[in-house]
Scaffold this motif. Structure first.
Motif, PDB file in Angstrom:
ATOM      1  N   ILE A 117      33.447  37.643  50.034  1.00  0.00           N
ATOM      2  CA  ILE A 117      34.890  37.445  50.179  1.00  0.00           C
ATOM      3  C   ILE A 117      35.477  37.378  48.779  1.00  0.00           C
ATOM      4  CG2 ILE A 117      36.698  35.913  51.027  1.00  0.00           C
ATOM      5  CD1 ILE A 117      34.780  34.917  53.139  1.00  0.00           C
ATOM      6  N   LEU A 118      36.210  38.406  48.413  1.00  0.00           N
ATOM      7  CA  LEU A 118      36.740  38.487  47.058  1.00  0.00           C
ATOM      8  C   LEU A 118      37.953  37.579  46.897  1.00  0.00           C
ATOM      9  CD1 LEU A 118      36.459  42.345  46.430  1.00  0.00           C
ATOM     10  CD2 LEU A 118      34.863  40.525  45.788  1.00  0.00           C
ATOM     11  N   ILE A 119      37.902  36.708  45.912  1.00  0.00           N
ATOM     12  CA  ILE A 119      38.989  35.778  45.632  1.00  0.00           C
ATOM     13  C   ILE A 119      39.364  35.943  44.158  1.00  0.00           C
ATOM     14  CG2 ILE A 119      39.685  33.355  45.560  1.00  0.00           C
ATOM     15  CD1 ILE A 119      37.539  32.825  47.700  1.00  0.00           C
ATOM     16  N   PRO A 120      40.625  36.172  43.855  1.00  0.00           N
ATOM     17  CA  PRO A 120      41.032  36.311  42.446  1.00  0.00           C
ATOM     18  C   PRO A 120      40.644  35.092  41.623  1.00  0.00           C
ATOM     19  CG  PRO A 120      42.795  36.975  43.922  1.00  0.00           C
ATOM     20  CD  PRO A 120      41.737  36.357  44.785  1.00  0.00           C
ATOM     21  N   ARG A 121      40.290  35.330  40.381  1.00  0.00           N
ATOM     22  CA  ARG A 121      39.835  34.240  39.518  1.00  0.00           C
ATOM     23  C   ARG A 121      40.888  33.128  39.392  1.00  0.00           C
ATOM     24  NH1 ARG A 121      36.194  33.471  35.223  1.00  0.00           N
ATOM     25  NH2 ARG A 121      36.392  31.305  34.591  1.00  0.00           N
ATOM     26  N   THR A 122      42.150  33.513  39.298  1.00  0.00           N
ATOM     27  CA  THR A 122      43.194  32.497  39.151  1.00  0.00           C
ATOM     28  C   THR A 122      43.275  31.587  40.371  1.00  0.00           C
ATOM     29  OG1 THR A 122      44.824  34.107  39.974  1.00  0.00           O
ATOM     30  CG2 THR A 122      44.601  33.881  37.577  1.00  0.00           C
ATOM     31  N   ILE A 123      43.098  32.164  41.559  1.00  0.00           N
ATOM     32  CA  ILE A 123      43.131  31.384  42.795  1.00  0.00           C
ATOM     33  C   ILE A 123      41.911  30.458  42.869  1.00  0.00           C
ATOM     34  CG2 ILE A 123      43.057  31.501  45.310  1.00  0.00           C
ATOM     35  CD1 ILE A 123      45.710  32.341  44.132  1.00  0.00           C
ATOM     36  N   ALA A 124      40.747  30.993  42.547  1.00  0.00           N
ATOM     37  CA  ALA A 124      39.522  30.188  42.573  1.00  0.00           C
ATOM     38  C   ALA A 124      39.617  29.020  41.601  1.00  0.00           C
ATOM     39  CB  ALA A 124      38.322  31.062  42.236  1.00  0.00           C
ATOM     40  N   ASP A 125      40.136  29.279  40.413  1.00  0.00           N
ATOM     41  CA  ASP A 125      40.270  28.210  39.414  1.00  0.00           C
ATOM     42  C   ASP A 125      41.245  27.139  39.883  1.00  0.00           C
ATOM     43  OD1 ASP A 125      38.497  29.469  37.759  1.00  0.00           O
ATOM     44  OD2 ASP A 125      40.001  30.310  36.396  1.00  0.00           O
TER      45      ASP A 125
END
Length: 252
Positions: free
Chosen positions: A143-151
């Protein structure tokens, strides 16, 4: 160092409390604040007096158990640290240190410096989880999650539920805590399907516990040992407003 302690002593929530003064000599600047309290309690026990009751567990700034209001600040003078991470080198020889419990109607005093923070648990039980059936664990990065969202989700998840935000707020608001718990799920794919119900239920539970309204002063974020951002409160307000509008439209 020589330290004068003024510690809040209270037998239980039904009896009045007061500040009691203690003198400590030979306090090492390398002691943690809780180790200094261990020395105090050892001295009290040796004299046949009742030790000071205070919460602690991991003593590594992880569990959120330690909760002391030190010289008018939640967790003391050091920014971005819990009480257990505070060391006596933050104080000077001859200092007077006033130590009190968290002050909030939703956090009744159990004894001395220990307060009942089960209100936080009940808020989490109201919606701080993902209940949908997501199946078994998927492969990493499926499940691809943008780095900014994950952070941002990780920053919100850093909240340890210590209650410093409530203690620091003049209204004893729990908005920072609730917003962090809502954000860490609402911005991830796994938590989006329940984001409306989550916001409504957790805010309703927060209100029923007797926490105050947000004061908009930002003291909660300043005193938070994990530096949780006020941006999460803005997200909670958007989540809650959107949920209420959707609910009203459905009912209409």
């Amino acid at each position: 160092m020589k330290i004068t302690l003024k510690v809040w002593r209270q037998k239980n929530s039904n009896t009045p409390g007061k500040l009691v003064e203690y003198q400590l000599d030979n306090v090492s600047e390398d002691m943690s604040f809780l180790e200094m309290f261990d020395v105090l309690n050892d001295s009290l026990t040796r004299k046949g007096e009742e030790p000071v009751a205070f919460d602690h567990d991991c003593r590594e700034g992880i569990c959120g158990t330690c909760s002391m209001y030190i010289n008018g600040r939640a967790h003391g003078p050091q920014t971005g640290a819990t009480t257990c991470q505070l060391h006596m080198r933050s104080f000077n020889d001859g200092d007077t240190i006033v130590v009190e419990p968290w002050r909030a109607r939703a956090f009744p005093i159990i004894k001395d410096l220990i307060v009942d923070r089960l209100a936080f648990d009940r808020i989490i039980q109201a919606g701080g989880y993902v209940s949908v059936n997501t199946g078994s664990a998927v492969d990493a990065n499926e499940i691809l999650i943008p780095r900014t969202i994950a952070d941002e989700a990780m920053d919100a998840a850093a909240c340890i539920g210590c209650g410093a935000c409530v203690a620091a707020c003049k209204n004893a608001s729990a908005m920072l805590f609730v917003s962090a718990k809502v954000s860490q799920l609402a911005i991830l794919p796994q938590g989006k399907s329940e984001h409306k119900e989550r916001a409504e239920r957790m805010v309703a539970q927060m209100d029923s516990e007797g926490f105050g309204a947000c004061s908009f002063t930002g003291a909660c974020s300043v005193e938070c040992p994990k530096s949780i951002s006020l941006d999460h409160i803005a997200r909670l307000n958007r989540e809650y407003l959107g949920a209420k509008l959707s609910s009203d439209n459905i009912q209409g």
